[in-house]
Design an enzyme around this catalytic site. Sequence first.
Site, PDB file in Angstrom:
ATOM      1  N   LYS A  14      61.056-100.171 -51.496  1.00 28.88           N
ATOM      2  CA  LYS A  14      60.626 -99.420 -52.456  1.00 28.88           C
ATOM      3  C   LYS A  14      60.980 -99.189 -53.980  1.00 28.88           C
ATOM      4  O   LYS A  14      60.834 -98.541 -54.388  1.00 28.88           O
ATOM      5  CB  LYS A  14      61.525 -97.818 -51.209  1.00 28.88           C
ATOM      6  CG  LYS A  14      60.432 -97.951 -50.002  1.00 28.88           C
ATOM      7  CD  LYS A  14      60.373 -95.949 -50.326  1.00 28.88           C
ATOM      8  CE  LYS A  14      60.129 -95.367 -48.639  1.00 28.88           C
ATOM      9  NZ  LYS A  14      60.238 -94.471 -48.332  1.00 28.88           N
ATOM     10  N   LYS A  42      50.850-102.373 -42.219  1.00 27.95           N
ATOM     11  CA  LYS A  42      50.883-101.391 -41.565  1.00 27.95           C
ATOM     12  C   LYS A  42      50.650-100.506 -42.149  1.00 27.95           C
ATOM     13  O   LYS A  42      49.887 -99.725 -43.272  1.00 27.95           O
ATOM     14  CB  LYS A  42      52.387-101.171 -41.918  1.00 27.95           C
ATOM     15  CG  LYS A  42      53.822-100.257 -40.646  1.00 27.95           C
ATOM     16  CD  LYS A  42      54.606 -99.711 -41.930  1.00 27.95           C
ATOM     17  CE  LYS A  42      54.807 -99.162 -42.236  1.00 27.95           C
ATOM     18  NZ  LYS A  42      56.481 -98.645 -42.973  1.00 27.95           N
ATOM     19  N   LYS A  50      51.375 -93.816 -45.117  1.00 28.54           N
ATOM     20  CA  LYS A  50      50.825 -92.823 -45.981  1.00 28.54           C
ATOM     21  C   LYS A  50      50.419 -93.037 -47.781  1.00 28.54           C
ATOM     22  O   LYS A  50      49.509 -92.744 -48.541  1.00 28.54           O
ATOM     23  CB  LYS A  50      51.655 -91.228 -45.786  1.00 28.54           C
ATOM     24  CG  LYS A  50      52.809 -92.037 -45.875  1.00 28.54           C
ATOM     25  CD  LYS A  50      53.917 -90.281 -45.733  1.00 28.54           C
ATOM     26  CE  LYS A  50      54.640 -90.526 -44.945  1.00 28.54           C
ATOM     27  NZ  LYS A  50      54.819 -89.448 -43.937  1.00 28.54           N
TER      28      LYS A  50
END
Length: 342
Positions: free
Chosen positions: A118, A201, A204
């Site tokens: 991230k 994966k 969202k």
Amino acid sequence: MSDTTFTPRVFSGIQPSGNLHLGNYLGALKRFVDWQAKDMETIYCMVDLHAITVWQDPKDLQKSTRELCAGFIAAGLDPEKSILINQSQVPEHAQLAWIFNCVARMGWMQRMTQWKDKAGKNAQNASLGLFAYPALMAADILVYHATHVPVGEDQKQHLELARDIAAKFNHDYGVDFFPLTEPVIEGAGTRVMSLRDGTKKMSKSDVSDASRINLTDDADTIAKKIRKAKTDPDALPSEAEGLEERPEARNLVNIYAAMNSQSVDQVLADVGGKQFSEFKPMLAELSVEKMSPITTEMTRLMQNQDEIDKILTRGSERARAITAPILRQTYEIVGMVPPAEI
Ligand code: AMP
Ligand code: TRP
């Protein structure tokens, strides 16, 4: 260390940071409902403090939190049975997180793959909260002395860190106060992959909406996304080994198994030998059958915001009856002069 036994208690959380997708449903929500059916206390949390470790528009955050609560209930969580909470309404989470910030080591945090993913190359510009994220997550769990945490595969490393924090706290203060929580990562739905790329994966944050099924997708959209899902030209195998090296095929079979609460072997016993042209419509039908009622119920619940807010208020009252005494004891262990009332 003594062998204190802790009352079995289940805790898990989901971030209110946008649409819920099939990965959240199969990897988390559906399993939350299964745990609710067991004879254990279950606490499920909308983790808004985690969500704001990256930018969230305030209006969207409020809406997503209520929507997530509606999703919890629509998927089968009963606010009478499970304690449903919004993290920021139970202040003990953030209070214990501070203590854990002082227990966890920088090096532990730096090793977290989610942090590395991230923060990326721009780590200097990431929020301090994003770095401390796993300490807050440990606090979420341990402020309830929770013993079981159902999550998807991607959270395994964070749960190991929660155990490390609990162990270091117990060791440093010479107590046996926090349990070493069991990660519960089981079943075919704990790693749902993108419909466009079986090695990635389902997430969202994927730019392609076709890569995921959202809980808000209507029946036609669900069926279309499954029809277009990437596959290979071979028929389905009869045994699980036949899915190795076939990530897209494995993903669709996993989804079918998780959705139908079956094992992969059971599914392959039925569908082995079939072509995708036959299997995909079966999967689409099953997905619509299981997900459409949830979507409809979620939309209905969202119409009654007051009801949702009341459920969360009630949840936080029930939660604080557990968390306040645990925080108070933690403060005493650490050596803080206890106030008359926390
Ligand atoms: P998040 O949306 O990151 O808050 O995730 C909430 C829960 O959904 C966690 O338990 C995750 O492990 C789980 N989860 C998220 N994505 C997936 C996925 N693709 N497959 C399975 N579980 C997932
Ligand atoms: N980090 C989890 C996720 O993104 C969400 C979460 C926060 C959580 N606190 C938790 C999960 C405590 C389990 C237990 O998926």
